[in-house]
Design a protein around this motif. Structure first.
Motif, PDB file in Angstrom:
ATOM      1  N   THR A   2      18.303  -5.260 -12.885  1.00  0.00           N
ATOM      2  CA  THR A   2      19.313  -5.104 -11.841  1.00  0.00           C
ATOM      3  C   THR A   2      19.693  -6.483 -11.329  1.00  0.00           C
ATOM      4  O   THR A   2      18.823  -7.265 -10.942  1.00  0.00           O
ATOM      5  N   ARG A   4      20.957  -8.953  -8.677  1.00  0.00           N
ATOM      6  CA  ARG A   4      21.066  -9.050  -7.226  1.00  0.00           C
ATOM      7  C   ARG A   4      21.275 -10.503  -6.829  1.00  0.00           C
ATOM      8  O   ARG A   4      20.966 -11.427  -7.584  1.00  0.00           O
ATOM      9  N   ASP A   6      20.380 -11.483  -3.389  1.00  0.00           N
ATOM     10  CA  ASP A   6      19.769 -11.542  -2.051  1.00  0.00           C
ATOM     11  C   ASP A   6      19.354 -12.975  -1.712  1.00  0.00           C
ATOM     12  O   ASP A   6      18.735 -13.665  -2.521  1.00  0.00           O
ATOM     13  N   ARG A  30      25.835  -6.794  -3.405  1.00  0.00           N
ATOM     14  CA  ARG A  30      24.564  -7.048  -4.091  1.00  0.00           C
ATOM     15  C   ARG A  30      23.713  -8.098  -3.378  1.00  0.00           C
ATOM     16  O   ARG A  30      22.816  -8.694  -3.978  1.00  0.00           O
ATOM     17  N   GLY A  31      24.018  -8.337  -2.104  1.00  0.00           N
ATOM     18  CA  GLY A  31      23.114  -9.118  -1.275  1.00  0.00           C
ATOM     19  C   GLY A  31      23.517 -10.530  -0.919  1.00  0.00           C
ATOM     20  O   GLY A  31      22.848 -11.186  -0.119  1.00  0.00           O
ATOM     21  N   HIS A 228      24.625 -15.039 -11.991  1.00  0.00           N
ATOM     22  CA  HIS A 228      23.322 -14.637 -11.461  1.00  0.00           C
ATOM     23  C   HIS A 228      22.237 -15.585 -11.980  1.00  0.00           C
ATOM     24  O   HIS A 228      22.481 -16.472 -12.793  1.00  0.00           O
TER      25      HIS A 228
END
Length: 303
Positions: A2, A4, A6, A30-31, A228
């Motif tokens: 996944t 993310r 964050d 997504r944070g 990411h």
């Protein structure tokens, strides 16, 4: 896996509408904490308004996320520096930069003014340069950074009436290629997204039924992959209507000609061999071309 974001801070330029808005909303969902950059100009670059950017900030905050707006003109380095300084003052870091801001001034080259040519280069190319420069040292100090350029099939393959836009969109790939090499030791990865989407930039170029397939969200899925923590680097990802593909620059193995053969006539005589793609390579840097040619020459001297 996944994906993310964050604890990360992202800057998305041109985020008031279209693709940039979609990228910003998805990052926040997504944070990520997101800087919504938008000058608020029309698609030809005229005018300015903070309304669209503030609307995106309000939507992110309504959904429980964190965002701030900044109206920097990406072609103005001082304004970009101020945007980055405000992000640092608010959140203390910048992890992601998506260079998305752009304008169009489409005309055939014969009819285009040099002012219109330069303006498009200033926004697309120098806008990307300015934003990269403003975050580069921050990312080096963090030993972390993810940058996404926005290129275009108009640059990679050409498009009638878009000599200015095409030149700028090809130029950002040259910027990417070198930043990949210079940023590697500090874990800065740089990629490019080549989108096809139904936005205000393309709304009068295609019929509605086609535009309905070309959703910004389909392109955003590719953008998130490219920024990411486990992203690739030096990738050109093409995305549109649910289709995803990669583009590469390849160089053929080529030929070697001795000094007494190095004439245009001899090159022409061996043109098929020059263009033979059977041993083509995706070169890692410009020096690899020099290395290849010198290897060919040295092997002939030894024989």
């Amino acid at each position: 896996m996944t994906i993310r974001f964050d604890g990360q801070v992202a800057i998305v330029t041109g985020a008031g509408n279209g693709l940039g808005r979609s990228h910003a909303l998805a990052l926040a969902e997504r944070g990520a904490r997101v800087v919504i950059n938008d000058l608020g100009a029309s698609r030809d670059g005229s005018g300015a308004s903070s309304e669209a950017a503030m609307e995106v900030v309000a939507l992110i905050e309504k959904n429980g996320g964190e965002a701030m707006a900044h109206g920097a003109n990406v072609a103005n380095f001082a304004e970009v520096e101020d945007m980055v300084a405000q992000a640092m003052a608010k959140w203390g870091r910048v992890d992601i930069l998506i260079n998305n801001a752009g304008i169009l001034r489409d005309k055939t080259f014969a009819k285009m003014t040099l002012d219109d040519f330069k303006l498009v280069l200033d926004v697309h190319l120098m806008g990307s340069v300015n934003c990269c420069k403003a975050v580069w040292e921050i990312m080096r100090q963090q030993n972390y950074g993810r940058i996404v350029m926005t290129t275009s099939s108009s640059g990679m393959y050409g498009n009638f009436g878009q000599s200015n836009y095409g030149a700028a969109k090809m130029a950002v790939l040259g910027l990417m290629n070198t930043l990949v090499l210079e940023g590697a030791k500090n874990n800065i990865r740089v990629n490019a997204l080549s989108p096809t989407a139904g936005t205000r930039m393309t709304e009068d170029l295609m019929p509605k039924e086609m535009l309905d397939l070309l959703t910004p969200e389909a392109v955003t899925a590719g953008a998130l992959l490219l920024c990411h923590k486990d992203s690739p680097t030096r990738q050109i990802l093409c995305a549109g209507a649910g289709g995803y593909a990669s583009t590469r620059l390849f160089e053929t193995d080529g030929i070697f000609l001795a000094a007494d053969q190095q004439t245009p006539e001899e090159i022409a005589a061996q043109w098929d061999a020059v263009n033979d793609t059977s041993k083509q390579q995706n070169l890692e840097s410009g020096s690899k071309q020099t290395e290849k040619f010198l290897t060919k020459a040295m092997s002939q001297l030894k024989s």
